[in-house]
Design an enzyme around this catalytic site. Structure first.
Site, PDB file in Angstrom:
ATOM      1  N   TYR A 212      74.260   5.156  78.193  1.00  0.00           N
ATOM      2  CA  TYR A 212      72.876   4.870  78.117  1.00  0.00           C
ATOM      3  C   TYR A 212      72.924   3.402  78.692  1.00  0.00           C
ATOM      4  CZ  TYR A 212      71.573   9.192  76.150  1.00  0.00           C
ATOM      5  OH  TYR A 212      71.157  10.781  76.312  1.00  0.00           O
ATOM      6  N   HIS A 394      63.930  19.838  78.296  1.00  0.00           N
ATOM      7  CA  HIS A 394      65.343  18.835  78.290  1.00  0.00           C
ATOM      8  C   HIS A 394      66.299  19.594  77.435  1.00  0.00           C
ATOM      9  CE1 HIS A 394      67.718  15.570  78.830  1.00  0.00           C
ATOM     10  NE2 HIS A 394      67.836  15.314  77.601  1.00  0.00           N
TER      11      HIS A 394
END
Lengths: 599, 599
Positions: A212, A394
């Site tokens: 990330y 998601h």
């Protein structure tokens, strides 16, 4: 010389179908397009919600011997619902067919794909056919909202019969689309719209499976309040497979300024303060295209009372650990100074990212459910309620279905968004067919179905690509402070489960406090009992609620050991409406003049 | 003056149907008959397994304004699949319809009941219509093997439309039948057949809810070996509702003689020795008619090596505790001295009668499963296997479905008998459509589905009418020593369950050794967790097998703590074959000339 003729030749189809074909073009509604194989197959389609059918127009360039086209549960060529155009060397045929679990093709008893027109054009052969959403033929695919996996195959040579076609010898493929797109026209973008690119400059993608990346940027000094009316992804060419999802967050106004940073979000170098940048401005994930706000709403940013600092988070998924790849992907915001009537917001529903929610290995359809409780909506929503107009589902890799249901007074009343053929590789933000209003005291229930057949250990909840999520990002207006309304099982009850399984199986894995939850899940002996009891636990144990403001601060109240919402009546899957087929449905293949030009 | 005309008038139906009607009568296969309402409605029907349809002939005596006829899950008029003959005062109509959950009637989109003929006869109006087994219309009933609940209603006055009919104002009723009877002709009874009645003389039925009455009788001295070829019940007039089931057992040859006895089977006066009378000769239960053996087999009794002593057991069900009722019910055996090729036997499959197998209260479809394991069939069956030709399913009041499946090498291969609409009030011995051969090492899995919505406490296994059973009595040849092949969960694992539920709920009910299993079940707090975990336990815990000879003695071997049979592939419910409906299917009601005679 197929497909190059200038003289159009028509299939000998009786009159009414010609009229239908004409009326289709006459109505001139939006026609959707997808390229199935570059240079070979192009599909356009048109949905009639009144007739409950889809008109397909398949353009076949450079036709050889024929083509297969159809739909299947997850894009496989087995158990698919197909139309086949083939030739036996003499005549050409069009038929509704299906493939069995071994990929063998059979003629359908009911011919539900109806050929309306077959026409040679300068571009290639154009087939126009239609099919009802539901046929009530058990061999047929039910066309539903959400993802549809289109499949195709190219026939290179004649076949004596449908049954003689060997799928494994064909060039085949799949394409995911939302077939039943809503009839919402793309809203006009105001004349004074400007754009802004939020991109991490020249990131060296780490050779790690999951990264990330966090990047801090800022709006110009004195940037006044604007509305974002649209945004779209900017993906650095060649990195399409590495960029998994991206989000733009606004930092909290509590702090005057934020330090600049560009690096992994879990880096020890990352300034503490960045955890205060959690207000979502834009979210994109694999498969999505540009996102438009409805004409009455826009997403506010800039101006007094809001921070100038933005955080871009890019999730790089690099399973092959490719080194040295550079990236400058990001999001392009389209914004206007002419504020719209409502501020829009994004709210996260579903499960908290915590390992206490886990899926045993070797499951074909394990369901996890996250709740947004009546207590949270009562406290955090305005008395006039909010209106959800779009939704992005998601999960990570094992997600197969996602649904969010609205319940009021213990009764499920409405589907917010449902995808029975959800793919983690196709995570669009979808406009809802119908805006869903959520009132104070309503409950939102988000369930995800996972397939862990290829896993050896339990899959726990978390941020890693091999961990799982169950999230529905809902886009709504007017904006509220509620940014996150999610749940997870109470951790104490999960410990009871580990103890119970340990005792029942007379095994001795560590349920001691020093073991982490993922370690505990990794040592569960997975048999039918431990699986069933985990399911029973999730359906029974109290939950811990995250009813949070953008600042990651919970609304005031008791949120631990909350009872599961009680649902006394559930929404039934609607019985599909099966059209009465008239005498016009043929009993078998239709002979097609595929218009090989002799002009 | 309907129904009294001598002049036949025909409905104006097109030609092909007339030919079909003629051919139906032409083929002259067996036609089954059932009286729906004495003096008013009579139904005959005819099954074509080739066409997969049923021809119905409904005789309506003294027709008033019309009639409803159809099928529903359990005999309710709601959610029923109906044909309706009605009049608006002027014309009469025939249509395929359905009723919703509130009993409102609607026209079917698909007209799957096809009227072939409507004819006034001296007896009344005769309607001839047909319907496929499966229509693929979601509003239609699927005609399957096993019990079918026929429903009917009498229309006394005209209605302007189908929707105007108010079911609650009609005279309605239900009749259970096996619609898809096998095409096995009743075997001829040999010329030298004699009969023998086994009846308890003049029993005073106790004013108790449940009584098992035991009566010992004996065959004549020197009675040689015979074959029973058929038997039928003899029910004392007026006691039809009290006699729940009856069985005739033969005693073991181990003892020279048995004391005479006539009294409750659980009486302290009952001689110990009578527990050695357990070899079943005949079994009848509510709803059954006469039972015929196939021509190649008969049930042996008499002769050297077998006991002359028989025990009749009659289960009296007297819920109103009616006092002073006298009964001489029993069974009439038809037997021949001309022995047939094979001795037949009866084997009991399913669950042991023990409280360890229990159903929580308020369940709509709780499944319990009993096993006959590979170990038992390996040991007890001959190497040539046995052939099952008939089956009688048995549960008490909460049973809703019963099925026995044969599994070989871990794969389900065949259904022995299945009833998806099982009723404890209709327990016929049914001839199988196809003889099922069971080999050494095969597994037989018997599952029963129960509805305990109206119960407040758990329903445990046992003999009482308010306790439950899950049994399939299979009739087979050649006879073996294996008379009972049943299972129940291991009692030690059930105790683990009680402990676990106790701990999880932090409650404190007695799981101490002095509490009986029914007491323990009565104190379980029934929530979703304790329900789900009981289900999980039954699907996981080892079983205790009863693999018994007629003498109630287990075959030699270890039968406790046996693993559950592992089933790697299950039989899928077959996808119904939906006939392509031609242009002959009308889109709406058919106008019927109901032939009111004017002769």
């Amino acid at each position: 010389n197929p497909g190059s003729s200038r003289r159009c030749r028509w299939a000998s189809i009786p009159g009414p179908n010609m009229r239908e074909a004409a009326s289709m073009y006459g109505t001139a509604v939006a026609i959707f397009l997808v390229i199935l194989v570059a240079g070979t197959l192009e599909l356009s389609w048109n949905v009639s919600y009144v007739q409950e059918d889809v008109h397909f127009q398949l353009l076949v360039r450079g036709l050889k011997a024929g083509v297969l086209f159809g739909m299947s549960d997850r894009g496989e060529l087995e158990n698919a619902d197909l139309v086949v155009l083939w030739t036996d060397g003499g005549r050409s045929y069009f038929a509704d067919a299906w493939s069995d679990q071994k990929g063998r093709i059979h003629l359908d008893n009911q011919q539900d794909y109806q050929l309306l027109q077959a026409q040679g054009t300068p571009d290639g052969l154009v087939l126009l056919f239609k099919r009802p959403f539901a046929t009530c033929d058990p061999k047929d695919y039910l066309i539903e909202d959400g993802t549809v996996h289109l499949v195709y195959g190219i026939l290179e040579e004649p076949f004596q019969s449908l049954e003689a076609i060997n799928i494994s010898s064909l060039h085949t493929g799949l394409q995911r689309v939302q077939l039943l797109k809503p009839e919402v026209p793309t809203p006009a973008v105001p004349a004074d719209t400007r754009t802004m690119e939020i991109r991490a400059p020249d990131v060296l993608i780490p050779s790690e499976e999951t990264t990330y990346w966090c990047y801090i940027t800022e709006l110009p000094q004195g940037f006044p309040r604007h509305h974002i009316v649209m945004y779209e992804p900017i993906i650095t060419e060649g990195n399409e497979a590495l960029v998994h999802h991206m989000e733009v967050f606004q930092c909290t106004a509590t702090f005057e300024s934020f330090p600049h940073f560009s690096g992994p979000c879990d880096s020890k170098m990352k300034p503490q303060r960045l955890s205060y940048c959690r207000h979502v401005l834009a979210a994109w994930a694999l498969g999505a295209k540009a996102f438009y706000y409805p004409e009455e709403a826009g997403l506010a940013f800039g101006g007094p009372g809001s921070s100038r600092y933005l955080r871009l988070e890019v999730h790089y998924h690099n399973p092959l650990k490719i080194p040295g790849r550079r990236d400058s992907s990001g999001i392009r915001l389209y914004y206007t100074a002419t504020l719209r009537r409502f501020d829009a917001g994004i709210m996260e529903l579903g499960l908290v990212y915590t390992p206490v929610m886990a899926i045993p290995p070797k499951e074909t359809a394990f369901v996890l459910t996250g709740y947004c409780t009546d207590k949270c909506t009562q406290l955090a929503l305005p008395s006039s309620g909010v209106h959800i107009f779009a939704s992005q589902l998601h999960t990570h890799l094992t997600g197969r279905k996602v649904v969010t249901v609205l319940a009021r007074d213990g009764r499920e009343t409405e589907i917010v968004n449902r995808d029975n053929h959800y793919s983690p590789h196709f995570q669009e933000i979808r406009m809802l067919k119908k805006v869903v209003s959520v009132h104070q005291g309503d409950v939102l229930i988000t369930s995800c179905t996972y397939n862990t057949e290829d896993r050896k250990l339990a899959t726990v909840g978390g941020f890693g690509i091999l961990e799982e999520m169950c999230v529905n990002y809902v886009h709504y207006y007017p904006q509220t402070q509620l940014e996150l309304c999610k749940s997870a099982v109470d951790p104490g009850f999960l410990q009871k489960y580990f103890h119970l399984v340990n005792r029942f199986n007379s095994e001795d894995f560590c349920t001691c406090p020093q073991a982490t939850v993922p370690q505990q899940f990794a040592s569960v002996p997975w048999n039918s009992f431990s699986r069933d009891v985990l399911r029973a636990l999730y359906a029974f144990a109290p939950i811990s609620m995250h009813c949070n403001r953008s600042s990651a601060v919970r609304f005031q109240g008791e949120w631990d050991l909350q009872p599961l919402p009680e649902i006394v009546s559930t929404l039934e899957e609607p019985t599909p409406h099966c059209p009465t087929r008239g005498a016009q449905s043929p009993a078998g293949p239709t002979v097609v003049n595929i218009g090989r030009g002799r002009a």
